[in-house]
Design an enzyme around this catalytic site. Structure first.
Site, PDB file in Angstrom:
ATOM      1  N   HIS A 194      -5.764  -9.127  10.774  1.00  0.00           N
ATOM      2  CA  HIS A 194      -4.742  -9.784  11.594  1.00  0.00           C
ATOM      3  C   HIS A 194      -5.056 -11.247  11.839  1.00  0.00           C
ATOM      4  O   HIS A 194      -4.164 -12.100  11.838  1.00  0.00           O
ATOM      5  CB  HIS A 194      -4.565  -9.016  12.902  1.00  0.00           C
ATOM      6  CG  HIS A 194      -3.785  -7.755  12.701  1.00  0.00           C
ATOM      7  ND1 HIS A 194      -3.940  -6.637  13.465  1.00  0.00           N
ATOM      8  CD2 HIS A 194      -2.841  -7.467  11.778  1.00  0.00           C
ATOM      9  CE1 HIS A 194      -3.113  -5.706  13.029  1.00  0.00           C
ATOM     10  NE2 HIS A 194      -2.443  -6.182  12.005  1.00  0.00           N
ATOM     11  N   ASP A 460      -5.168   1.131 -10.018  1.00  0.00           N
ATOM     12  CA  ASP A 460      -5.734   2.441 -10.335  1.00  0.00           C
ATOM     13  C   ASP A 460      -5.731   2.713 -11.835  1.00  0.00           C
ATOM     14  O   ASP A 460      -6.660   3.339 -12.354  1.00  0.00           O
ATOM     15  CB  ASP A 460      -4.992   3.550  -9.580  1.00  0.00           C
ATOM     16  CG  ASP A 460      -5.533   3.711  -8.173  1.00  0.00           C
ATOM     17  OD1 ASP A 460      -6.768   3.783  -8.034  1.00  0.00           O
ATOM     18  OD2 ASP A 460      -4.740   3.737  -7.228  1.00  0.00           O
ATOM     19  N   CYS A 507       3.542  -3.034 -10.121  1.00  0.00           N
ATOM     20  CA  CYS A 507       3.305  -3.384  -8.721  1.00  0.00           C
ATOM     21  C   CYS A 507       1.820  -3.530  -8.420  1.00  0.00           C
ATOM     22  O   CYS A 507       1.447  -3.765  -7.276  1.00  0.00           O
ATOM     23  CB  CYS A 507       3.948  -2.371  -7.779  1.00  0.00           C
ATOM     24  SG  CYS A 507       3.278  -0.708  -7.956  1.00  0.00           S
TER      25      CYS A 507
HETATM   26  C1  PEP Z   1      -2.298   0.354  -7.797  1.00  0.00           C
HETATM   27  O1  PEP Z   1      -3.087   1.288  -7.894  1.00  0.00           O
HETATM   28  O2  PEP Z   1      -2.147  -0.538  -8.671  1.00  0.00           O
HETATM   29  C2  PEP Z   1      -1.468   0.202  -6.588  1.00  0.00           C
HETATM   30  C3  PEP Z   1      -0.546  -0.743  -6.510  1.00  0.00           C
HETATM   31  O3  PEP Z   1      -1.692   1.056  -5.542  1.00  0.00           O
HETATM   32  P1  PEP Z   1      -2.926   0.941  -4.504  1.00  0.00           P
HETATM   33  O4  PEP Z   1      -3.556  -0.402  -4.731  1.00  0.00           O
HETATM   34  O5  PEP Z   1      -2.328   1.088  -3.160  1.00  0.00           O
HETATM   35  O6  PEP Z   1      -3.787   2.096  -4.919  1.00  0.00           O
HETATM   36 MG    MG Z   2      -2.914   3.014  -6.635  1.00  0.00          MG
END
Ligand code: PEP
Ligand code: MG
Length: 602
Positions: A194, A460, A507
């Site tokens: 924060h 991941d 993402c």
């Molecule tokens: C990812 O694994 O790329 C992802 C966007 O999810 P997180 O970072 O929340 O595991």
């Molecule tokens: Mg992930």
């Protein structure tokens, strides 16, 4: 130079030059004292009075934060008030006063330390971020009970200074006299702390997560804080200060260029429109995503709804949050990711068994399908919010097709129930898959056929493809989404989605980094979901490059033998179109790391 250059995490961009002021905020010493039975009720009353006084103080800070940082940032203090007034916690302190006849401050300290240990033990980065908030509150309550006023530290400060501390509480950040405090450095803290979010909004350059800062930086020493690169240069020479000022001026020029693209479309020089959405982890990030004109939210993480709390969030609470985010992006989609619990995310109300390999264990969609009571609440909330906004549901860590089918049955059953109960809700919502395991990537054609959309989680996907723990610092240089094996999977997924006529996006973090965004566009992704502060930079990059050139370079990169080989192709191809040095030192930029930095002569 190297022992004078300390490296942490750049959490708020810009350059600050000033003398260091090392501040040691610590928990006050609380004398161990018991009181006679007759005084126990008085101690309970003192506790309640202190909590209500500290609440008043936090609400004052909220007003300051709204004024200096913005309406959304001010909500950080609502969360602090909730933490302060946590009824379970206060009841446990009162019980301790009554049972052990302790003073209010001793009992409060005991229970607060117990909570802090519990949170620290989880090792979750998100909980670590909340620890700074907790410490700030505990120090305030204890100082109040001990009748210790706040030191007026700032009276003694007459020249521009850089505050150096172990940990910086959000309350402190909004109270800083901006004319005298030009930068912040702390040992604890990350981009999502924060205090970091507030420093960013207020515009104070800040570096956090700098181990040993308090020991290594002496009060009075001149320092140059680079909040973009995450560095602190000790005892700079006159030439280094001049260089830093020049750098600052160049970046400000880049900042104005970035501000200039905010309202322009993200279109490549050869006319390809790239949809840029925002990744939202915490409610505080909604504002940045909106301000940077995100075309919706491509990843709404929901773990914060549980993290740091003692009870699970209700359906109403979740529906209200999803609706609030949806209504912040009218006409655009908001992709709600169902709980990604397990792995490194183990909040207190979620009782998980200890596992030898949590990242290969009971995680994400597996937890949701095994604990349908938890999942159904979230699905119902999403369906309810979808009556008011374009809400979609995305499943993390899918490895099997039946996980999609089982989720669809749950969505259908809950929609039916809501309708039967006369609750305002959508009849269905799009269900998409987060492709973040090699299993899902290899099965992308089948997954694309069975789901409504695909989004690649490269964090991941990289971890599981390369068998490299994403959080292991020792393996950090092996963790690279640029490895050709990851690239080939990314290409496979993009091609499979296109063949099935389903939208595909990325993402994972790599989409927020310009060199990788160039690569992803070349691999065929035309939707990227990006960390909100990086949106202008990615848009600026998109507007400089040609998609055809990105495709040629990406095709050549697919044949490379190593991540270095990939970067040796992509770096120079990007440099044909943009001034990469300017690009990678501008606000919101993240260096591509390792060899890329050298290849691009950064
Ligand atoms: C990812 O694994 O790329 C992802 C966007 O999810 P997180 O970072 O929340 O595991
Ligand atoms: Mg992930």
């Amino acid at each position: 130079m190297s022992e004078r250059l300390l490296k942490g995490i750049g959490v708020s961009p810009g350059i600050a030059i000033g003398s260091a002021l090392v501040v040691r905020w610590t928990m006050p010493e609380v004398p161990s004292r018991v009181v006679p039975r007759s005084q126990v009720s008085k101690e309970v009353r003192r506790l309640r009075a202190a909590v209500s006084d500290v609440k008043r103080h936090l609400l004052d800070l909220r007003v300051k934060a709204e004024d200096r940082a913005g309406v959304d940032e001010a909500r950080i203090f609502d969360a602090q008030v909730l933490m302060l007034e946590d009824q379970d916690f206060l009841a446990s302190v009162e019980a301790l006063i009554r049972e052990s006849h302790l003073t209010a401050e001793k009992a409060y300290e005991f229970k607060a330390l117990e909570m802090r240990d519990l949170w620290s033990a989880t090792g979750s980065p998100r909980l670590k971020d909340k620890l700074a908030d907790l410490n700030g509150i505990v120090i305030r309550v204890l100082e109040h009970l001990l009748h210790r006023g706040e030191d007026n530290l700032w009276d003694a400060v007459t020249e521009p200074c850089v505050v150096v501390a172990r940990e910086i509480a959000p309350g402190l950040t909004v109270q800083l006299p901006r004319d005298r405090v030009v930068g912040l450095v702390s040992e604890e803290g990350t981009r999502t702390s924060h205090a970091a979010i507030l420093a960013h909004s207020i515009g104070i350059p800040a570096v956090m997560g700098l181990a040993g800062a308090v020991e290594r930086i002496a009060t009075g020493a001149m320092v140059v804080v680079d909040g973009t690169r995450g560095t602190v240069l000790l005892r700079p020479s006159a030439a280094e200060i001049a260089e830093a000022r020049k750098d600052d001026a160049r970046r400000q020029e880049m900042t104005s260029q970035l501000e200039g693209v905010v309202d322009l479309p993200a279109v490549t020089t050869d006319g390809v429109h790239v949809t840029l959405r925002g990744n939202v982890d915490l409610p505080e990030e909604i504002k940045a995503a909106r301000d940077h004109r995100a075309e919706g939210v491509g990843l709404l993480r929901t773990e914060f709804l549980i993290t740091g709390r003692t009870a699970l969030p209700t359906e109403d609470e979740q529906a209200a949050y999803f609706r609030r985010v949806g209504e912040a992006f009218p006409g655009y989609p908001v992709v709600v990711r169902s709980y990604d619990l397990g792995g490194d995310k183990l909040p207190a109300p979620f009782r998980a068994p200890a596992e030898a390999n949590p990242f290969l264990g009971w995680r994400a969609i597996r937890v949701c399908l095994d604990q349908p009571e938890l999942f159904r609440v979230q699905v119902r909330a999403a369906l309810r919010a979808a009556a008011h906004a374009d809400i979609r549901l995305m499943l993390p860590l899918v490895t099997r097709l039946d996980e999609v089918q089982r989720t669809r049955s749950i969505v259908a059953a809950e929609a039916e129930t809501l309708a039967a109960q006369g609750v305002e809700a959508a009849r269905t919502i799009p269900v998409g898959v987060m492709v973040e395991t090699p299993a899902a990537a290899v099965m992308a054609d089948r997954i694309a056929a069975e789901s409504d959309f695909i989004s690649v989680g490269t964090n991941d996907l990289t971890q599981y493809t390369l068998v490299v723990d994403r959080g292991n610092a020792r393996l950090a240089d092996r963790f690279t989404p640029h490895d050709p094996s990851v690239l080939r999977l990314l290409k496979l997924v993009a091609d499979a989605a296109r063949a099935a006529g389903k939208p595909a996006s990325v993402c994972g973090e790599m989409a927020s980094e310009p060199l990788s965004a160039f690569l992803l566009i070349g691999l065929g992704y035309e939707t990227l979901s990006v960390a909100p502060p990086a949106l202008p930079l990615v848009k600026w990059t998109v507007r400089q490059i040609s998609a055809a050139r990105a495709r040629d370079a990406a095709n050549a990169a697919l044949d490379a033998r190593s991540a270095e080989g990939v970067l040796d192709i992509m770096g120079p191809a990007l440099a044909e179109a943009v001034d990469v040095k300017l690009l990678f030192t501008s606000p919101g930029a993240r260096l591509p790391g390792g060899r890329a930095a050298a290849t691009l002569n950064l």
